[in-house]
Design a protein around this motif. Structure first.
Motif, PDB file in Angstrom:
ATOM      1  N   SER A   1     -17.119  15.232  -1.622  1.00 16.26           N
ATOM      2  CA  SER A   1     -17.973  15.009  -0.451  1.00 16.26           C
ATOM      3  C   SER A   1     -18.316  13.537  -0.288  1.00 16.26           C
ATOM      4  N   ILE A   2     -18.556  12.845  -1.408  1.00 18.95           N
ATOM      5  CA  ILE A   2     -18.833  11.402  -1.337  1.00 18.95           C
ATOM      6  C   ILE A   2     -17.584  10.663  -0.855  1.00 18.95           C
ATOM      7  N   GLY A   3     -16.412  11.156  -1.251  1.00 20.80           N
ATOM      8  CA  GLY A   3     -15.175  10.557  -0.748  1.00 20.80           C
ATOM      9  C   GLY A   3     -15.075  10.647   0.765  1.00 20.80           C
ATOM     10  N   VAL A   4     -15.490  11.789   1.330  1.00 21.00           N
ATOM     11  CA  VAL A   4     -15.498  11.935   2.792  1.00 21.00           C
ATOM     12  C   VAL A   4     -16.464  10.921   3.403  1.00 21.00           C
ATOM     13  N   ILE A   5     -17.633  10.774   2.800  1.00 19.37           N
ATOM     14  CA  ILE A   5     -18.613   9.787   3.279  1.00 19.37           C
ATOM     15  C   ILE A   5     -18.026   8.381   3.210  1.00 19.37           C
TER      16      ILE A   5
ATOM     17  N   GLY B   1     -14.254  11.015   9.932  1.00 18.27           N
ATOM     18  CA  GLY B   1     -14.124  11.898   8.798  1.00 18.27           C
ATOM     19  C   GLY B   1     -12.665  12.156   8.480  1.00 18.27           C
ATOM     20  N   ILE B   2     -12.387  13.017   7.508  1.00 16.33           N
ATOM     21  CA  ILE B   2     -10.998  13.316   7.146  1.00 16.33           C
ATOM     22  C   ILE B   2     -10.546  14.653   7.716  1.00 16.33           C
TER      23      ILE B   2
ATOM     24  N   ASP C   1     -11.256  24.576  10.346  1.00 17.09           N
ATOM     25  CA  ASP C   1      -9.932  25.091   9.997  1.00 17.09           C
ATOM     26  C   ASP C   1      -9.151  24.074   9.170  1.00 17.09           C
ATOM     27  N   GLU C   2      -9.205  22.802   9.570  1.00 18.80           N
ATOM     28  CA  GLU C   2      -8.520  21.761   8.793  1.00 18.80           C
ATOM     29  C   GLU C   2      -9.140  21.625   7.412  1.00 18.80           C
ATOM     30  N   ASN C   3     -10.455  21.722   7.342  1.00 15.58           N
ATOM     31  CA  ASN C   3     -11.149  21.649   6.063  1.00 15.58           C
ATOM     32  C   ASN C   3     -10.710  22.812   5.156  1.00 15.58           C
ATOM     33  N   MET C   4     -10.679  24.011   5.706  1.00 21.28           N
ATOM     34  CA  MET C   4     -10.296  25.185   4.924  1.00 21.28           C
ATOM     35  C   MET C   4      -8.837  25.101   4.471  1.00 21.28           C
ATOM     36  N   GLY C   5      -7.983  24.530   5.311  1.00 22.39           N
ATOM     37  CA  GLY C   5      -6.575  24.409   4.971  1.00 22.39           C
ATOM     38  C   GLY C   5      -6.242  23.203   4.135  1.00 22.39           C
ATOM     39  N   GLY C   6      -7.217  22.325   3.895  1.00 24.65           N
ATOM     40  CA  GLY C   6      -6.982  21.137   3.084  1.00 24.65           C
ATOM     41  C   GLY C   6      -6.115  20.100   3.761  1.00 24.65           C
ATOM     42  N   ARG C   7      -6.099  20.098   5.105  1.00 25.36           N
ATOM     43  CA  ARG C   7      -5.238  19.168   5.833  1.00 25.36           C
ATOM     44  C   ARG C   7      -6.000  17.867   6.108  1.00 25.36           C
ATOM     45  N   MET C   8      -6.040  17.012   5.093  1.00 26.93           N
ATOM     46  CA  MET C   8      -6.778  15.754   5.200  1.00 26.93           C
ATOM     47  C   MET C   8      -6.023  14.739   6.049  1.00 26.93           C
ATOM     48  N   ARG C   9      -6.795  13.921   6.759  1.00 30.94           N
ATOM     49  CA  ARG C   9      -6.233  12.828   7.548  1.00 30.94           C
ATOM     50  C   ARG C   9      -6.850  11.518   7.056  1.00 30.94           C
ATOM     51  N   ILE C  10      -6.106  10.821   6.197  1.00 29.49           N
ATOM     52  CA  ILE C  10      -6.571   9.563   5.628  1.00 29.49           C
ATOM     53  C   ILE C  10      -6.069   8.414   6.496  1.00 29.49           C
TER      54      ILE C  10
ATOM     55  N   THR D   1     -21.300  21.941   4.131  1.00 31.11           N
ATOM     56  CA  THR D   1     -21.196  21.614   5.550  1.00 31.11           C
ATOM     57  C   THR D   1     -19.741  21.313   5.894  1.00 31.11           C
ATOM     58  N   ALA D   2     -19.241  21.948   6.950  1.00 29.86           N
ATOM     59  CA  ALA D   2     -17.844  21.770   7.364  1.00 29.86           C
ATOM     60  C   ALA D   2     -17.516  20.296   7.525  1.00 29.86           C
ATOM     61  N   GLY D   3     -16.369  19.901   7.020  1.00 31.36           N
ATOM     62  CA  GLY D   3     -15.929  18.513   7.072  1.00 31.36           C
ATOM     63  C   GLY D   3     -16.164  17.765   5.787  1.00 31.36           C
ATOM     64  N   TYR D   4     -17.021  18.310   4.908  1.00 31.61           N
ATOM     65  CA  TYR D   4     -17.355  17.650   3.645  1.00 31.61           C
ATOM     66  C   TYR D   4     -17.041  18.527   2.427  1.00 31.61           C
ATOM     67  N   ILE D   5     -16.543  19.730   2.652  1.00 31.36           N
ATOM     68  CA  ILE D   5     -16.410  20.717   1.585  1.00 31.36           C
ATOM     69  C   ILE D   5     -15.131  20.489   0.787  1.00 31.36           C
ATOM     70  N   ALA D   6     -15.249  20.510  -0.543  1.00 31.54           N
ATOM     71  CA  ALA D   6     -14.110  20.291  -1.429  1.00 31.54           C
ATOM     72  C   ALA D   6     -13.133  21.471  -1.367  1.00 31.54           C
ATOM     73  N   PRO D   7     -11.838  21.230  -1.610  1.00 28.72           N
ATOM     74  CA  PRO D   7     -10.822  22.287  -1.497  1.00 28.72           C
ATOM     75  C   PRO D   7     -11.100  23.501  -2.372  1.00 28.72           C
ATOM     76  N   GLU D   8     -11.623  23.288  -3.598  1.00 25.53           N
ATOM     77  CA  GLU D   8     -11.835  24.407  -4.522  1.00 25.53           C
ATOM     78  C   GLU D   8     -12.841  25.421  -4.009  1.00 25.53           C
ATOM     79  N   VAL D   9     -13.712  24.999  -3.085  1.00 29.72           N
ATOM     80  CA  VAL D   9     -14.695  25.926  -2.522  1.00 29.72           C
ATOM     81  C   VAL D   9     -13.987  27.027  -1.734  1.00 29.72           C
ATOM     82  N   PHE D  10     -12.865  26.677  -1.089  1.00 26.89           N
ATOM     83  CA  PHE D  10     -12.122  27.646  -0.281  1.00 26.89           C
ATOM     84  C   PHE D  10     -11.036  28.367  -1.086  1.00 26.89           C
TER      85      PHE D  10
END
Length: 381
Positions: A280-284, A293-294, A299-308, A258-267
């Motif tokens: 995904s648990i880290g996002v939770i 969320g992060i 698009d941000e999820n696919m690009g790995g642009r996390m916002r902590i 699900t978008a927003g929870y997907i790990a970078p290696e998936v992309f």
């Protein structure tokens, strides 16, 4: 030969009235003296392979006491048996979750739809005074979700909501589960600005990790951990649900989530392992801490642009969070590593003492331990 976990005699009342012996094992059911088209024989039903299912027959004149069972195939009632109530009740109990039952409408009344889409149907039913949920699957002997539920029926865990009873017809499988109403979103809405207190988050996160660790120890990758798939009982016991995207094995190349929870290696065309669940648990975890969320979008999820968030003040919480969200799955913590973190054990308060954590890392992870990289992580103020 292994001894059966259940053995009893019943009367076969189709074709001929004769006694049969039903033996139930962990992987199959054997009926001795079965009268079929080829005469009396020993009939073997392998749970994972059989296209037979069982319909339970009830006596409406005796308060719906169970009076017998019928072997059904492709929706057709074929062979009927009768017996004592106590024996039949025992048989039903040991077969529950091992072999499909037939005709759920006989035992439950429909209440309301919970979710109905092109790919998924979930509805609420009532058995007596007990609310249950039924999830409809396409009938497929290789259906991974059914396999996962059958595995968990043999190896249950308090923090995993699996189906311990399922029904079948000629087209579909119906997974029966307990009904729990509260989700993590409901919990978060109870607090101002959706920021859940640390003392509330800690036991919830620990239970979530314990449930996932149980999955991983049996080589099951959930692959769709998110807010909607974590429910809470009235006493705030965590229940992880929905194994529709799960995979059995140490790794997979099937990419989903699900978008927003997907790990970078998936992309990134990398192998997907249990470490993807930890991300995904880290996002939770971040969402519980901050209400956000992060990622803002796919698009941000696919690009790995996390916002902590920079507003996470608890040093142990922040350290654990970054360890779970590490971009490199080889450096990302396992569920066991997370559970041994000082956020739960309370052994340090200062990041400078982080080196103590190596005492808790699993053997595989100890040689990988190094400071968390901040590459591709941006702070959301």
């Amino acid at each position: 030969m292994f001894l059966p976990i259940f053995q009893s005699s019943f009367l076969q009342i189709t074709r001929t009235e004769s006694n049969v012996i039903v033996n139930v094992f962990s992987d199959k059911m054997i009926i001795e003296g079965f009268e079929g088209f080829s005469g009396r024989q020993q009939k073997v039903f392998e749970y994972n392979e059989t296209n037979y299912c069982i319909e339970w027959d009830y006596d409406i004149r005796q308060n719906n006491q169970i009076k017998g069972f019928t072997l059904c195939q492709y929706g057709q009632r074929l062979y009927q048996f009768e017996g004592e109530v106590q024996k039949l009740t025992g048989l039903r109990s040991v077969l529950k979750g091992k072999i499909g039952f037939f005709n759920w409408e006989k035992e439950f009344s429909f209440k309301k739809w919970i979710k109905k889409t092109e790919h998924c149907e979930i509805f609420q039913v009532l058995r007596g005074e007990n609310l249950k949920v039924i999830k409809v699957l396409q009938d497929n002997n290789s259906n991974v979700e059914l396999q996962v539920n059958q595995m968990l029926n043999q190896r249950p865990h308090i923090n995993l909501l699996h189906s311990d009873e399922f029904y079948k017809d000629e087209v579909q499988v119906y997974l029966l589960m307990d009904f729990h109403e509260q989700s993590l979103s409901d919990l978060q809405n109870e607090y101002s600005k959706k920021k859940v207190p640390i003392n509330v988050i800690r036991p919830i996160l620990l239970q979530l990790l314990e449930g996932v660790n149980h999955l991983h120890s049996h080589k099951i990758i959930h692959k769709d951990l998110k807010y909607d798939n974590v429910l809470l009982t009235q006493n705030r016991t965590v229940k992880i649900i929905d194994f529709g995207l799960s995979q059995i094995g140490d790794a997979t190349n099937i990419r989903s989530g699900t978008a927003g929870y997907i790990a970078p290696e998936v992309f990134q065309n990398q192998t997907i392992t249990s470490k993807s669940d930890i991300f995904s648990i880290g996002v939770i975890f971040h969402k519980l801490l901050t209400g956000k969320g992060i990622y803002n979008n796919l698009d941000e999820n696919m690009g790995g642009r996390m916002r902590i968030s920079s507003h996470i003040k608890d040093k142990n919480a922040k350290d654990l969070l970054l360890s779970m969200l590490n971009q490199d799955p080889k450096l990302r913590y396992s569920a066991e590593d997370c559970m041994a973190h000082p956020f739960f054990t309370g052994e340090y308060d200062q990041p400078s003492q982080k080196i103590c954590l190596t005492n808790y890392l699993s053997p595989l992870s100890q040689y990988k331990f190094q400071p968390i990289s901040t590459q591709m992580i941006s702070l959301s103020l």
